[in-house]
Design an enzyme around this catalytic site. Structure first.
Site, PDB file in Angstrom:
ATOM      1  N   HIS A  13       6.705 -10.525  13.662  1.00  0.00           N
ATOM      2  CA  HIS A  13       5.923 -10.201  12.469  1.00  0.00           C
ATOM      3  C   HIS A  13       6.742  -9.383  11.462  1.00  0.00           C
ATOM      4  O   HIS A  13       7.909  -9.102  11.691  1.00  0.00           O
ATOM      5  CB  HIS A  13       4.627  -9.507  12.881  1.00  0.00           C
ATOM      6  N   ARG A  59     -10.700  12.511  23.800  1.00  0.00           N
ATOM      7  CA  ARG A  59      -9.397  13.136  23.550  1.00  0.00           C
ATOM      8  C   ARG A  59      -8.926  12.980  22.107  1.00  0.00           C
ATOM      9  O   ARG A  59      -8.386  13.896  21.525  1.00  0.00           O
ATOM     10  CB  ARG A  59      -8.346  12.573  24.522  1.00  0.00           C
ATOM     11  N   ARG A  94      -4.117   1.570  24.340  1.00  0.00           N
ATOM     12  CA  ARG A  94      -3.156   2.490  23.718  1.00  0.00           C
ATOM     13  C   ARG A  94      -1.740   1.917  23.676  1.00  0.00           C
ATOM     14  O   ARG A  94      -1.294   1.257  24.618  1.00  0.00           O
ATOM     15  CB  ARG A  94      -3.078   3.803  24.510  1.00  0.00           C
TER      16      ARG A  94
HETATM   17  C1  LIG Z   1      -3.660 -14.299  12.629  1.00  0.00           C
HETATM   18  C2  LIG Z   1      -3.349 -13.573  13.912  1.00  0.00           C
HETATM   19  N1  LIG Z   1      -4.288 -12.789  14.456  1.00  0.00           N
HETATM   20  C3  LIG Z   1      -4.059 -12.110  15.584  1.00  0.00           C
HETATM   21  C4  LIG Z   1      -2.843 -12.177  16.245  1.00  0.00           C
HETATM   22  C5  LIG Z   1      -2.625 -11.420  17.500  1.00  0.00           C
HETATM   23  O1  LIG Z   1      -1.587 -10.482  17.407  1.00  0.00           O
HETATM   24  P1  LIG Z   1      -0.765 -10.067  18.695  1.00  0.00           P
HETATM   25  O2  LIG Z   1       0.197 -11.161  19.007  1.00  0.00           O
HETATM   26  O3  LIG Z   1      -0.065  -8.802  18.291  1.00  0.00           O
HETATM   27  O4  LIG Z   1      -1.728  -9.850  19.788  1.00  0.00           O
HETATM   28  C6  LIG Z   1      -1.844 -12.986  15.719  1.00  0.00           C
HETATM   29  C7  LIG Z   1      -0.561 -13.106  16.411  1.00  0.00           C
HETATM   30  O5  LIG Z   1       0.402 -13.618  15.969  1.00  0.00           O
HETATM   31  C8  LIG Z   1      -2.092 -13.707  14.523  1.00  0.00           C
HETATM   32  O6  LIG Z   1      -1.170 -14.508  14.005  1.00  0.00           O
END
Ligand SMILES: Cc1ncc(COP(=O)(O)O)c(C=O)c1O
Length: 413
Positions: free
Chosen positions: A206, A237, A266
């Site tokens: 990303h 917490r 977390r």
């Molecule tokens: C549009 C979208 N939502 C949610 C996610 C989920 O993110 P993660 O891979 O960090 O769990 C992604 C992952 O690429 C995504 O492209």
């Protein structure tokens, strides 16, 4: 010693080579992130702590969002968002059987949290930009609809003006899945600031990475407070009104006081350490992505009669998560043939994320509703993307364009 260590790490990072001309992902971290994470490890401050809190503050400042809560993935951020909006403490909350509108073309874990909280996902078609089709969405709003979850897919921004109006008119919660669009803008405002809650991913591929990681942002105090509690065990917490709980429950040891349900989503402080440095580099990364996209668009424009090229919509800033292409109906080649040619030339390709998720086997097992998904079906069979990342140089761009050139000239023979 510090300088020697820095030089060693820099040299090791510089050794990294991909065996592809254009891999889907290239690392964007280096000695800053590694040294910061090393500092966490050698000081034994490894679990969520100071660096995560600082990263959350920096992220809020960047986005102009009041509260940020870091979690261990974008998927966790989506789960947390819908868990908050369905929590008994939330007024007019989402209840079992209520409907949540999502685009049919997105990543699986945009939609799965709706199922996880017992709601009904309503899959709506997307347009040529792979974004929620507003007109088709209007048709799917019913008295059961409780929320809309627009997704800024591949760095392009949804029509947040129209979506915000609809949400307001129908009194719906808005959750922006911004996992693929950190730094994108609509009308000069950052994507992820138009909704009750927005979510981000810092997975390796990303815009910025904490290796795995995510963020939930909101400007609503009650949602922020719930995000801190539900993120970790349901205990107080990280509560922003801890003292109130302590005063109200004098017989319970505040170190282990549980006031709601919760998960453990977390991140570690190593992820926070990465985030601190990656965020400072984000605008530079986006500029580079935008430059690369502009060069690709200029070079591929001549194939527009065969390919739907991606575009930056008026009044928005695209952050170019990747470079998608749709093969037009009636083209003398298939999407599979073009992808195979690019792969053979070292250009890694992927389908446009989950394609039409309604067709994925997972959906056979869960209650959901589909609108007319004509475009989503088409995209699943005729669209793909390849990577854009800040480390692509002009030589690689030239070779990518040459690979397209060879494909199209072979058609003419
Ligand atoms: C549009 C979208 N939502 C949610 C996610 C989920 O993110 P993660 O891979 O960090 O769990 C992604 C992952 O690429 C995504 O492209």
């Amino acid at each position: 010693m510090d300088e020697a260590l820095r030089n060693y790490i820099r040299a090791k990072c510089a050794e990294y080579r991909s065996d592809k001309l254009l891999p889907l992902v290239m690392p964007t971290f280096g000695e800053d992130e590694i040294l910061e994470a090393l500092d966490s490890m050698t000081s034994m401050q490894v679990t969520m702590g100071r660096k995560v809190r600082q990263f959350e503050q920096d992220f809020s400042d960047y986005l102009s969002s009041k509260y940020s809560t870091m979690v261990n993935s974008g998927s966790s951020a989506n789960l947390l968002a819908l868990s908050i909006l369905s929590n008994p403490l939330v007024k007019n909350r989402i209840r079992a059987g209520d409907e949540i509108i999502v685009p049919a073309v997105t990543w699986s874990t945009t939609i799965f949290p709706a199922i996880n909280i017992g709601a009904r996902a309503v899959l709506v078609d997307v347009d040529e930009d792979y974004l929620l089709d507003i007109e088709k969405m209007k048709e799917m709003i019913s008295e059961k609809t409780k929320a809309i979850m627009p997704v800024h897919l591949l760095g392009n921004v949804c029509d947040m003006g129209a979506i915000s109006d609809l949400a307001e008119d129908h009194k719906l919660f808005l959750v922006e899945d911004t996992c693929e669009a950190l730094g994108s803008e609509y009308g000069g405002k950052k994507a992820g600031t138009f909704s009750d809650i927005s979510t981000f991913s810092f997975y390796f591929s990303h815009h910025i990475t904490t290796i795995e990681g995510g963020m939930l942002c909101t400007s609503n105090f009650d949602c922020a407070e719930l995000s801190k509690i539900l993120r970790a065990h349901g205990y107080i917490r990280d509560s922003m009104k801890k003292q109130e709980y302590v005063d109200a429950n004098p017989d319970i040891d505040p170190r282990f006081m549980f006031v709601n349900t919760g998960y453990n989503l977390r991140p570690t402080d190593l992820a926070g350490a990465f985030g601190l440095h990656q965020l400072k580099k984000l605008e530079g990364f986006i500029s580079k992505r935008r430059e690369i996209a502009a060069k690709l668009l200029a070079a591929l424009k001549k194939y527009e009669s065969y390919l739907v090229l991606p575009r930056e919509k008026n009044g928005t800033r695209h952050s170019w998560f990747a470079f998608p292409l749709t093969v037009r109906e009636g083209s003398p080649f298939t999407c599979k043939q073009l992808m195979a040619h690019l792969e053979k030339n070292g250009i890694e390709t992927r389908p446009v994320v989950g394609g039409n998720l309604a067709e994925q086997p997972a959906f056979e097992h869960f209650d959901h509703k589909n609108g007319d998904l004509t475009n989503a079906r088409y995209i699943m069979r005729n669209a793909f993307y390849f990577g854009i990342h800040p480390n692509i140089d002009d030589n690689a761009i030239g070779q990518v364009c040459l690979a397209f050139e060879r494909f199209f000239s072979s058609l003419r023979k």
